[in-house]
Scaffold this motif. Structure first.
Motif, PDB file in Angstrom:
ATOM      1  N   ASP A  82       0.832  -1.209   0.000  1.00 49.22           N
ATOM      2  CA  ASP A  82       0.000   0.000   0.000  1.00 49.22           C
ATOM      3  C   ASP A  82       0.867   1.259   0.000  1.00 49.22           C
ATOM      4  N   LEU A  83       0.595   2.162  -0.925  1.00 51.99           N
ATOM      5  CA  LEU A  83       1.420   3.365  -1.083  1.00 51.99           C
ATOM      6  C   LEU A  83       1.353   4.270   0.143  1.00 51.99           C
ATOM      7  N   PHE A  84       0.161   4.394   0.751  1.00 52.67           N
ATOM      8  CA  PHE A  84       0.033   5.263   1.924  1.00 52.67           C
ATOM      9  C   PHE A  84       0.863   4.725   3.087  1.00 52.67           C
ATOM     10  N   ALA A  85       0.792   3.388   3.299  1.00 55.68           N
ATOM     11  CA  ALA A  85       1.563   2.787   4.395  1.00 55.68           C
ATOM     12  C   ALA A  85       3.055   2.954   4.144  1.00 55.68           C
ATOM     13  N   GLN A  86       3.480   2.743   2.904  1.00 51.81           N
ATOM     14  CA  GLN A  86       4.915   2.870   2.580  1.00 51.81           C
ATOM     15  C   GLN A  86       5.377   4.318   2.732  1.00 51.81           C
ATOM     16  N   THR A  87       4.514   5.262   2.312  1.00 53.94           N
ATOM     17  CA  THR A  87       4.890   6.679   2.445  1.00 53.94           C
ATOM     18  C   THR A  87       4.994   7.075   3.911  1.00 53.94           C
ATOM     19  N   LEU A  88       4.060   6.573   4.736  1.00 53.05           N
ATOM     20  CA  LEU A  88       4.115   6.867   6.173  1.00 53.05           C
ATOM     21  C   LEU A  88       5.396   6.305   6.786  1.00 53.05           C
ATOM     22  N   ILE A  89       5.754   5.089   6.407  1.00 53.64           N
ATOM     23  CA  ILE A  89       6.999   4.489   6.904  1.00 53.64           C
ATOM     24  C   ILE A  89       8.197   5.334   6.466  1.00 53.64           C
ATOM     25  N   ALA A  90       8.180   5.783   5.212  1.00 49.81           N
ATOM     26  CA  ALA A  90       9.289   6.581   4.682  1.00 49.81           C
ATOM     27  C   ALA A  90       9.426   7.898   5.438  1.00 49.81           C
ATOM     28  N   PRO A 143       8.254  -6.247  -7.049  1.00 48.59           N
ATOM     29  CA  PRO A 143       7.313  -7.099  -7.808  1.00 48.59           C
ATOM     30  C   PRO A 143       6.384  -6.278  -8.687  1.00 48.59           C
ATOM     31  N   GLY A 144       6.256  -5.000  -8.399  1.00 51.10           N
ATOM     32  CA  GLY A 144       5.390  -4.117  -9.180  1.00 51.10           C
ATOM     33  C   GLY A 144       5.250  -2.804  -8.429  1.00 51.10           C
ATOM     34  N   ARG A 145       4.529  -1.879  -8.993  1.00 56.22           N
ATOM     35  CA  ARG A 145       4.314  -0.608  -8.307  1.00 56.22           C
ATOM     36  C   ARG A 145       3.362  -0.780  -7.123  1.00 56.22           C
ATOM     37  N   SER A 146       3.420   0.167  -6.218  1.00 56.61           N
ATOM     38  CA  SER A 146       2.568   0.124  -5.032  1.00 56.61           C
ATOM     39  C   SER A 146       1.099   0.206  -5.432  1.00 56.61           C
ATOM     40  N   THR A 147       0.246  -0.232  -4.512  1.00 60.27           N
ATOM     41  CA  THR A 147      -1.194  -0.191  -4.762  1.00 60.27           C
ATOM     42  C   THR A 147      -1.818   0.972  -3.989  1.00 60.27           C
ATOM     43  N   GLY A 150      -5.731  -0.955  -2.422  1.00 59.31           N
ATOM     44  CA  GLY A 150      -5.718  -2.349  -2.865  1.00 59.31           C
ATOM     45  C   GLY A 150      -5.737  -2.541  -4.362  1.00 59.31           C
ATOM     46  N   ALA A 151      -5.789  -1.438  -5.115  1.00 54.60           N
ATOM     47  CA  ALA A 151      -5.860  -1.535  -6.580  1.00 54.60           C
ATOM     48  C   ALA A 151      -4.589  -0.945  -7.200  1.00 54.60           C
ATOM     49  N   PRO A 152      -4.182  -1.480  -8.344  1.00 54.45           N
ATOM     50  CA  PRO A 152      -2.959  -0.976  -9.003  1.00 54.45           C
ATOM     51  C   PRO A 152      -3.230   0.326  -9.755  1.00 54.45           C
ATOM     52  N   LEU A 153      -3.634   1.372  -9.025  1.00 55.62           N
ATOM     53  CA  LEU A 153      -4.065   2.618  -9.671  1.00 55.62           C
ATOM     54  C   LEU A 153      -2.914   3.407 -10.275  1.00 55.62           C
ATOM     55  N   ILE A 154      -1.664   3.163  -9.827  1.00 53.97           N
ATOM     56  CA  ILE A 154      -0.529   3.899 -10.410  1.00 53.97           C
ATOM     57  C   ILE A 154       0.326   2.978 -11.276  1.00 53.97           C
ATOM     58  N   ALA A 155      -0.262   1.871 -11.718  1.00 55.05           N
ATOM     59  CA  ALA A 155       0.504   0.920 -12.536  1.00 55.05           C
ATOM     60  C   ALA A 155       0.896   1.530 -13.880  1.00 55.05           C
ATOM     61  N   ASN A 156       0.036   2.416 -14.422  1.00 58.86           N
ATOM     62  CA  ASN A 156       0.404   3.036 -15.704  1.00 58.86           C
ATOM     63  C   ASN A 156       0.993   4.419 -15.460  1.00 58.86           C
ATOM     64  N   ASN A 157       1.868   4.831 -16.356  1.00 59.99           N
ATOM     65  CA  ASN A 157       2.614   6.081 -16.177  1.00 59.99           C
ATOM     66  C   ASN A 157       1.711   7.311 -16.210  1.00 59.99           C
ATOM     67  N   PHE A 158       0.592   7.235 -16.922  1.00 59.96           N
ATOM     68  CA  PHE A 158      -0.312   8.387 -17.024  1.00 59.96           C
ATOM     69  C   PHE A 158      -0.844   8.764 -15.637  1.00 59.96           C
ATOM     70  N   ALA A 159      -1.368   7.772 -14.904  1.00 56.12           N
ATOM     71  CA  ALA A 159      -1.891   8.031 -13.552  1.00 56.12           C
ATOM     72  C   ALA A 159      -0.759   8.372 -12.588  1.00 56.12           C
ATOM     73  N   PHE A 160       0.369   7.670 -12.747  1.00 54.22           N
ATOM     74  CA  PHE A 160       1.502   7.910 -11.843  1.00 54.22           C
ATOM     75  C   PHE A 160       2.035   9.332 -12.008  1.00 54.22           C
ATOM     76  N   PHE A 161       2.011   9.841 -13.237  1.00 53.95           N
ATOM     77  CA  PHE A 161       2.467  11.209 -13.497  1.00 53.95           C
ATOM     78  C   PHE A 161       1.710  12.197 -12.616  1.00 53.95           C
ATOM     79  N   TYR A 162       0.369  12.053 -12.562  1.00 55.14           N
ATOM     80  CA  TYR A 162      -0.422  13.029 -11.813  1.00 55.14           C
ATOM     81  C   TYR A 162      -0.279  12.843 -10.300  1.00 55.14           C
ATOM     82  N   VAL A 163       0.012  11.617  -9.863  1.00 51.64           N
ATOM     83  CA  VAL A 163       0.301  11.411  -8.434  1.00 51.64           C
ATOM     84  C   VAL A 163       1.590  12.151  -8.061  1.00 51.64           C
ATOM     85  N   VAL A 164       2.619  12.017  -8.903  1.00 55.37           N
ATOM     86  CA  VAL A 164       3.898  12.694  -8.638  1.00 55.37           C
ATOM     87  C   VAL A 164       3.719  14.209  -8.715  1.00 55.37           C
ATOM     88  N   LEU A 165       2.949  14.683  -9.707  1.00 55.46           N
ATOM     89  CA  LEU A 165       2.718  16.124  -9.829  1.00 55.46           C
ATOM     90  C   LEU A 165       1.981  16.668  -8.597  1.00 55.46           C
TER      91      LEU A 165
END
Length: 314
Positions: A82-90, A143-147, A150-165
């Motif tokens: 989970d991206l939120f859990a990993q970000t909190l740990i970071a 193994p893959g990008r974070s979820t 529970g869903a692979p919402l940032i698996a594609n670069n288009f969605a991941f771009f806007y998360v990073v932005l």
């Protein structure tokens, strides 16, 4: 666009329209480069918060990126994706590392501060090299990008771009608010004259340590995003060379401006991508360009932009 904030809003607006343009042009690789630019822009802004406003030249800042990256890789290897859990740990791990190392480093000044932060950064580097269970020197492939939920919402670069932005915009305005608050004024005043700050009733140390911890946490977030972008983590993320690159991005872009490091990160990453196509000795030309920018663009790329805009209005 007479202020850094106005220019930043224009840059963020330009970034927001890039993905559809790249897809229409049939150049998806440019989307990957833009994501890398924004990730390193986050790391550069975090460094500028202490370097540009507090004169704290951290030569171990890449350690926080590495901590953020391993906050993705290590939980992922145990099934926590989970991206939120990993970000909190970071954020927590980067803050704790910054508080522990900053409490010691900030008791020194000048070149001694640079050397001790370099030493702590290299200690973190060699700790991860020695952890064979998590890839050691070879690194670890995710193994893959974070979820997300529970869903692979940032698996594609288009969605991941806007998360990073979104992260870049949020952390930029957080830094902007901090530098203009009373907290930020104390940090700036401590850079100019710490004795005078003490004489009016403020102790610079807790303010500088807090700024150092916030800066480390922001760089940790950049590490989380970098791990997901590359789907690979290695101790090289924490190397002193990476810390040097971050300093170069801030100096080339313009210290103490927040928008300058974003411009510096863009220039640095784009040159890294473009010059190797011209020559195998591209690093020589890369160094020459950096030297020329530092020598002839007082205030970095943002200072050059201000002079050009000033000339245009005159």
């Amino acid at each position: 666009m007479r202020t850094p904030t106005a220019l930043a809003i224009a840059v963020f607006g330009l970034l927001a329209v890039l993905p559809p343009l790249f897809l229409l042009a049939g150049e998806p690789f440019l989307l990957v480069i833009a994501i890398r630019v924004m990730i390193f822009a986050i790391a550069a802004v975090s460094l500028d918060l202490i370097l540009g406003y507090g004169a704290m030249v951290s030569f171990g800042h890449a350690a926080f990126i590495g901590i953020g990256a391993y906050a993705v890789a290590i939980p992922a290897s145990h099934g926590v994706t989970d991206l939120f859990a990993q970000t909190l740990i970071a954020i927590v791990a980067s803050c704790l590392f910054a508080l522990a190392t900053g409490a010691i480093s900030l008791r020194t000044k000048g070149v001694y501060f640079i050397m001790i932060t370099l030493a702590f950064g290299q200690m973190a580097f060699f700790v991860m090299v020695s952890l064979a269970a998590y890839g050691g020197d070879d690194g670890i492939t995710l193994p893959g990008r974070s979820t997300l939920f529970g869903a692979p919402l940032i698996a594609n670069n288009f969605a991941f771009f806007y998360v990073v932005l979104t992260c870049l915009v949020g952390l930029y305005f957080l830094s902007h608010a901090l530098t203009r608050s009373r907290f930020g004024r104390v940090i700036r005043a401590s850079r100019e004259n710490p004795i005078r700050v003490q004489s009016v009733g403020f102790s610079p140390f807790p303010y500088q340590l807090t700024a150092y911890a916030i800066s480390g946490a922001m760089a940790g977030v950049a590490g989380v995003l970098l791990a997901n972008q590359a789907e690979f983590v290695s101790p090289a993320y924490m190397s002193w060379q990476r810390s040097g690159e971050l300093i170069a991005m801030v100096v080339v872009g313009g210290t103490g401006t927040l928008i300058g490091p974003i411009l510096g990160a863009a220039g640095f990453i784009l040159l890294e991508e473009w010059l190797p196509a011209l020559s195998e000795h591209w690093k020589l030309g890369f160094g020459v360009i950096l030297v020329l920018i530092v020598l002839y663009t007082r205030g970095g790329l943002y200072g050059f932009y201000r002079r050009v805009m000033g000339s245009a209005r005159a």
